[in-house]
Motif scaffolding. Structure first.
Motif, PDB file in Angstrom:
ATOM      1  N   ASN A   1      32.972  44.862  46.558  1.00 25.13           N
ATOM      2  CA  ASN A   1      32.015  43.821  46.930  1.00 25.13           C
ATOM      3  C   ASN A   1      32.488  43.205  48.234  1.00 25.13           C
ATOM      4  O   ASN A   1      33.659  42.856  48.386  1.00 25.13           O
ATOM      5  CB  ASN A   1      31.930  42.752  45.836  1.00 25.13           C
ATOM      6  CG  ASN A   1      31.058  41.582  46.261  1.00 25.13           C
ATOM      7  OD1 ASN A   1      31.562  40.522  46.614  1.00 25.13           O
ATOM      8  ND2 ASN A   1      29.763  41.769  46.271  1.00 25.13           N
TER       9      ASN A   1
ATOM     10  N   THR B   1      31.801  40.022  50.754  1.00 23.83           N
ATOM     11  CA  THR B   1      31.072  38.762  50.948  1.00 23.83           C
ATOM     12  C   THR B   1      31.359  38.260  52.347  1.00 23.83           C
ATOM     13  O   THR B   1      32.502  37.993  52.707  1.00 23.83           O
ATOM     14  CB  THR B   1      31.421  37.686  49.913  1.00 23.83           C
ATOM     15  OG1 THR B   1      32.808  37.652  49.686  1.00 23.83           O
ATOM     16  CG2 THR B   1      30.698  37.924  48.598  1.00 23.83           C
TER      17      THR B   1
ATOM     18  N   ASN C   1      36.395  42.663  47.914  1.00 19.81           N
ATOM     19  CA  ASN C   1      36.884  42.695  46.536  1.00 19.81           C
ATOM     20  C   ASN C   1      36.860  44.124  46.019  1.00 19.81           C
ATOM     21  O   ASN C   1      35.905  44.858  46.283  1.00 19.81           O
ATOM     22  CB  ASN C   1      35.962  41.882  45.614  1.00 19.81           C
ATOM     23  CG  ASN C   1      36.031  40.395  45.881  1.00 19.81           C
ATOM     24  OD1 ASN C   1      37.069  39.868  46.268  1.00 19.81           O
ATOM     25  ND2 ASN C   1      34.913  39.708  45.667  1.00 19.81           N
TER      26      ASN C   1
ATOM     27  N   VAL D   1      31.618  37.557  37.655  1.00 20.08           N
ATOM     28  CA  VAL D   1      31.379  38.964  37.359  1.00 20.08           C
ATOM     29  C   VAL D   1      32.051  39.285  36.028  1.00 20.08           C
ATOM     30  O   VAL D   1      33.245  39.023  35.847  1.00 20.08           O
ATOM     31  CB  VAL D   1      31.943  39.879  38.481  1.00 20.08           C
ATOM     32  CG1 VAL D   1      31.713  41.352  38.148  1.00 20.08           C
ATOM     33  CG2 VAL D   1      31.318  39.540  39.832  1.00 20.08           C
TER      34      VAL D   1
ATOM     35  N   ASP E   1      31.741  28.904  45.550  1.00 24.68           N
ATOM     36  CA  ASP E   1      32.387  29.181  46.833  1.00 24.68           C
ATOM     37  C   ASP E   1      32.282  27.908  47.656  1.00 24.68           C
ATOM     38  O   ASP E   1      31.204  27.581  48.147  1.00 24.68           O
ATOM     39  CB  ASP E   1      31.686  30.341  47.537  1.00 24.68           C
ATOM     40  CG  ASP E   1      32.066  31.668  46.931  1.00 24.68           C
ATOM     41  OD1 ASP E   1      31.981  31.810  45.704  1.00 24.68           O
ATOM     42  OD2 ASP E   1      32.470  32.556  47.690  1.00 24.68           O
TER      43      ASP E   1
ATOM     44  N   PHE F   1      26.598  40.700  36.956  1.00 24.87           N
ATOM     45  CA  PHE F   1      26.850  39.482  37.711  1.00 24.87           C
ATOM     46  C   PHE F   1      26.278  38.311  36.926  1.00 24.87           C
ATOM     47  O   PHE F   1      25.193  38.393  36.371  1.00 24.87           O
ATOM     48  CB  PHE F   1      26.151  39.623  39.063  1.00 24.87           C
ATOM     49  CG  PHE F   1      26.571  38.608  40.069  1.00 24.87           C
ATOM     50  CD1 PHE F   1      27.761  38.775  40.777  1.00 24.87           C
ATOM     51  CD2 PHE F   1      25.786  37.496  40.318  1.00 24.87           C
ATOM     52  CE1 PHE F   1      28.160  37.830  41.715  1.00 24.87           C
ATOM     53  CE2 PHE F   1      26.180  36.553  41.256  1.00 24.87           C
ATOM     54  CZ  PHE F   1      27.364  36.721  41.957  1.00 24.87           C
TER      55      PHE F   1
ATOM     56  N   MET G   1      35.639  38.442  37.405  1.00 23.82           N
ATOM     57  CA  MET G   1      35.804  37.206  38.168  1.00 23.82           C
ATOM     58  C   MET G   1      35.162  36.091  37.365  1.00 23.82           C
ATOM     59  O   MET G   1      33.978  36.142  37.066  1.00 23.82           O
ATOM     60  CB  MET G   1      35.162  37.344  39.539  1.00 23.82           C
ATOM     61  CG  MET G   1      35.496  36.169  40.381  1.00 23.82           C
ATOM     62  SD  MET G   1      35.436  36.349  42.128  1.00 23.82           S
ATOM     63  CE  MET G   1      35.942  37.940  42.490  1.00 23.82           C
TER      64      MET G   1
ATOM     65  N   TYR H   1      37.177  46.129  42.321  1.00 25.50           N
ATOM     66  CA  TYR H   1      37.223  46.036  40.859  1.00 25.50           C
ATOM     67  C   TYR H   1      37.494  47.403  40.267  1.00 25.50           C
ATOM     68  O   TYR H   1      36.831  48.375  40.633  1.00 25.50           O
ATOM     69  CB  TYR H   1      35.873  45.583  40.290  1.00 25.50           C
ATOM     70  CG  TYR H   1      35.434  44.193  40.662  1.00 25.50           C
ATOM     71  CD1 TYR H   1      35.002  43.908  41.956  1.00 25.50           C
ATOM     72  CD2 TYR H   1      35.404  43.175  39.715  1.00 25.50           C
ATOM     73  CE1 TYR H   1      34.579  42.633  42.293  1.00 25.50           C
ATOM     74  CE2 TYR H   1      34.978  41.890  40.050  1.00 25.50           C
ATOM     75  CZ  TYR H   1      34.568  41.637  41.342  1.00 25.50           C
ATOM     76  OH  TYR H   1      34.139  40.381  41.681  1.00 25.50           O
TER      77      TYR H   1
HETATM   78  C1  MD6 Z   1      31.430  39.861  43.428  1.00 21.58           C
HETATM   79  N1  MD6 Z   1      30.965  37.753  44.399  1.00 21.58           N
HETATM   80  O1  MD6 Z   1      30.239  40.169  43.470  1.00 21.58           O
HETATM   81  C2  MD6 Z   1      31.859  38.445  43.577  1.00 21.58           C
HETATM   82  N2  MD6 Z   1      30.476  34.629  46.005  1.00 21.58           N
HETATM   83  O2  MD6 Z   1      32.302  40.681  43.225  1.00 21.58           O
HETATM   84  C3  MD6 Z   1      31.115  36.450  44.674  1.00 21.58           C
HETATM   85  O3  MD6 Z   1      32.001  35.783  44.197  1.00 21.58           O
HETATM   86  C4  MD6 Z   1      30.150  35.816  45.548  1.00 21.58           C
HETATM   87  O4  MD6 Z   1      28.589  37.596  45.440  1.00 21.58           O
HETATM   88  C5  MD6 Z   1      29.642  33.968  46.801  1.00 21.58           C
HETATM   89  C6  MD6 Z   1      28.445  34.493  47.182  1.00 21.58           C
HETATM   90  C7  MD6 Z   1      28.083  35.710  46.739  1.00 21.58           C
HETATM   91  C8  MD6 Z   1      28.942  36.412  45.903  1.00 21.58           C
END
Ligand code: MD6
Ligand code: FE
Length: 207
Positions: A200, A202, A114, A183, A127, A148, A122, A116
């Motif tokens: 990010n 994942t 990801n 987020v 998930d 977060f 987000m 940003y």
């Molecule tokens: C983020 N993270 O940190 C978005 N999903 O940009 C997630 O959506 C996420 O950090 C599943 C498990 C851990 C995560």
């Protein structure tokens, strides 16, 4: 007061602060290489909304969303080609963090990347496109700080705000695996390693 290096966010969810810091430069270089082959793009939700976060993937499969829904695909829909392979450095940090958090034997086959920019966000989500919820997800943050949101198993559950910074790693599994999270809009800033963005990673076992 300094923040502790390890914090239990909830049963099954462990924040390992700065755990990826020693390899952050290497991870960023790997992102650059992935993006040469599979550029960042703004995908659309099944409802037609353009996501503010730019995404790409590496690994045997990658997470995608379009009018047909949320799912994993073995190919990049933009090119029809397989996603770039999972960089060894991603795998090493992810398996080591998972095992530190109590999930030995983690074998990710997918990594969503990801990107940003200020204002990107987000919304709360779970998930749940992976085949096996017994497998954890390992999340690595790089660059600008993110606020977060860490919620519960219901969308309406209260959310706790956790600040994630450069090199922070969160491992989510067990009873935390399906917690809602999101987020908040990224704040303006400049980071020495990434400039005006946050990345990010994942890592998941999708199949
Ligand atoms: C983020 N993270 O940190 C978005 N999903 O940009 C997630 O959506 C996420 O950090 C599943 C498990 C851990 C995560
Ligand atoms: Fe998520």
């Amino acid at each position: 007061m300094a923040e502790p290096p390890r914090e239990e966010l909830a049963p099954g969810a462990v924040l390992l602060r700065r755990a990826a810091l020693p390899v952050a430069a290497e991870l960023l270089q790997c992102i650059d290489e992935v993006v040469l082959q599979a550029p960042f793009r703004h995908m659309h939700t099944p409802g037609g909304h353009r996501m503010s976060v730019a995404m790409t993937n590496c690994g045997a499969c990658g997470w995608i969303t379009d009018a047909s829904g949320y799912r994993y695909s073995e190919v990049d829909p933009e090119t029809g080609e397989p996603w770039p392979s999972l960089p060894a450095a991603f795998l090493t940090v992810a398996t080591s963090a998972a095992s530190t958090a109590g999930f030995a034997g983690f074998q990710p086959d997918a990594c969503l990347v990801n990107c940003y920019v200020p204002g990107a966000r987000m919304t709360l989500h779970q998930d749940r496109n992976e085949a096996d919820f017994e497998q954890p997800i390992v999340s690595i943050s790089l660059g600008l700080l993110a606020d977060f949101q860490f919620g519960g198993l219901l969308r309406s559950d209260p959310v706790r705000r956790v600040r994630l910074g450069h090199g922070d790693v969160v491992v989510w599994g067990g009873p935390a695996r399906l917690r809602f999270h999101g987020v908040l809009p990224l704040k303006d800033g400049k980071h020495a390693a990434t400039g005006c963005v946050r990345y990010n990673l994942t890592l998941r076992t999708a199949r």
